[in-house]
Motif scaffolding. Structure first.
Motif, PDB file in Angstrom:
ATOM      1  N   PRO A 142       0.804  -1.230   0.000  1.00 23.78           N
ATOM      2  CA  PRO A 142       0.000   0.000   0.000  1.00 23.78           C
ATOM      3  C   PRO A 142       0.837   1.280   0.000  1.00 23.78           C
ATOM      4  O   PRO A 142       0.475   2.263  -0.650  1.00 23.78           O
ATOM      5  N   GLU A 143       1.967   1.270   0.695  1.00 25.42           N
ATOM      6  CA  GLU A 143       2.843   2.445   0.740  1.00 25.42           C
ATOM      7  C   GLU A 143       3.386   2.762  -0.658  1.00 25.42           C
ATOM      8  O   GLU A 143       3.482   3.916  -1.063  1.00 25.42           O
ATOM      9  N   TYR A 144       3.748   1.723  -1.399  1.00 29.99           N
ATOM     10  CA  TYR A 144       4.235   1.883  -2.769  1.00 29.99           C
ATOM     11  C   TYR A 144       3.155   2.538  -3.640  1.00 29.99           C
ATOM     12  O   TYR A 144       3.432   3.463  -4.409  1.00 29.99           O
ATOM     13  N   ALA A 145       1.925   2.064  -3.498  1.00 30.67           N
ATOM     14  CA  ALA A 145       0.826   2.633  -4.286  1.00 30.67           C
ATOM     15  C   ALA A 145       0.625   4.114  -3.945  1.00 30.67           C
ATOM     16  O   ALA A 145       0.454   4.944  -4.845  1.00 30.67           O
ATOM     17  N   ARG A 146       0.660   4.444  -2.658  1.00 37.61           N
ATOM     18  CA  ARG A 146       0.434   5.841  -2.236  1.00 37.61           C
ATOM     19  C   ARG A 146       1.583   6.755  -2.642  1.00 37.61           C
ATOM     20  O   ARG A 146       1.360   7.828  -3.177  1.00 37.61           O
ATOM     21  N   LYS A 147       2.808   6.330  -2.372  1.00 36.85           N
ATOM     22  CA  LYS A 147       3.952   7.222  -2.571  1.00 36.85           C
ATOM     23  C   LYS A 147       4.520   7.198  -3.977  1.00 36.85           C
ATOM     24  O   LYS A 147       5.013   8.217  -4.458  1.00 36.85           O
ATOM     25  N   LYS A 190      -1.868   6.287 -12.238  1.00 36.10           N
ATOM     26  CA  LYS A 190      -2.412   7.494 -12.887  1.00 36.10           C
ATOM     27  C   LYS A 190      -2.847   7.191 -14.315  1.00 36.10           C
ATOM     28  O   LYS A 190      -3.950   7.531 -14.723  1.00 36.10           O
ATOM     29  N   SER A 191      -1.978   6.560 -15.084  1.00 34.22           N
ATOM     30  CA  SER A 191      -2.293   6.298 -16.487  1.00 34.22           C
ATOM     31  C   SER A 191      -3.112   5.022 -16.676  1.00 34.22           C
ATOM     32  O   SER A 191      -3.719   4.834 -17.713  1.00 34.22           O
ATOM     33  N   ARG A 192      -3.098   4.139 -15.628  1.00 36.57           N
ATOM     34  CA  ARG A 192      -3.769   2.833 -15.686  1.00 36.57           C
ATOM     35  C   ARG A 192      -3.178   1.965 -16.796  1.00 36.57           C
ATOM     36  O   ARG A 192      -3.837   1.119 -17.372  1.00 36.57           O
ATOM     37  N   ARG A 193      -1.914   2.175 -17.079  1.00 34.73           N
ATOM     38  CA  ARG A 193      -1.188   1.422 -18.103  1.00 34.73           C
ATOM     39  C   ARG A 193      -0.134   0.545 -17.455  1.00 34.73           C
ATOM     40  O   ARG A 193       0.420   0.881 -16.409  1.00 34.73           O
ATOM     41  N   VAL A 194       0.182  -0.550 -18.141  1.00 41.24           N
ATOM     42  CA  VAL A 194       1.247  -1.441 -17.693  1.00 41.24           C
ATOM     43  C   VAL A 194       2.583  -0.759 -17.972  1.00 41.24           C
ATOM     44  O   VAL A 194       2.810  -0.258 -19.079  1.00 41.24           O
TER      45      VAL A 194
END
Length: 169
Positions: free
Chosen positions: A57-62, A128-132
């Motif tokens: 979760p920290e990776y996703a947030r930061k 943000k981009s929802r891209r791989v």
């Protein structure tokens, strides 16, 4: 579950999740764990393991990245009754700059037998981009370390199975 990585993790082969329990509300009218909750248990174990890679979760947030499941194959091998203690063994089968190939087995935590397996392809995604997108170098280094640890294990017997009807000859 870890929120951040500020140490070098040790990767056991395979990774074994924390103990969980088959909750009463997860049991269906057949008196066993409902199919949807197998996925929940596998997902919780994957989150736990992948947090060691720095993908929590920290990776996703930061850092604005996460991983999305692209494909899953679950095999149901033995029923799990209410209140069964369970653990998941997770192996990183393979990876590249954008993907993780994971194999998990769900075990009765006291008796050791396998209830189900799950093979999964997960994609690293920019939220943000929802891209791989490719993994950052620091995460890719931890992935390589985990894979090297898991490479010493023999391949899972059920790896790469396909869904099909048996031939009628």
């Amino acid at each position: 579950m870890l929120d951040r990585i500020d140490f070098e993790p040790v990767f056991f082969a395979p990774f074994v999740s924390s103990s969980m329990k088959v909750e009463g509300e997860w049991v269906d009218y057949n008196g066993h764990l409902n199919v949807a909750y197998y996925t929940l248990i596998f997902d919780r174990a994957a989150d736990e393991a992948l947090s060691l890679l720095g993908l929590g979760p920290e990776y996703a947030r930061k850092r604005g990245g996460s991983f999305f499941t692209a494909e899953t194959h679950v095999r149901y091998l033995r029923e799990l009754p209410p209140d069964s203690p369970v653990r998941v063994a997770l192996r990183l089968v393979d990876y590249d700059e954008k993907r993780l190939h994971i194999f998990q087995s769900l075990h009765h935590a006291r008796e050791g037998w396998v209830s189900a397996t799950s093979e999964q392809m997960a994609l690293h995604v920019d939220l943000k981009s929802r891209r791989v997108v490719p993994f950052p170098d620091d995460v890719l280094e931890r992935i390589a370390t985990m894979r090297a640890s898991h490479a010493a294990l023999p391949p899972p017997e059920d790896l790469g199975r396909r869904v099909s009807m048996p031939a009628r000859y």
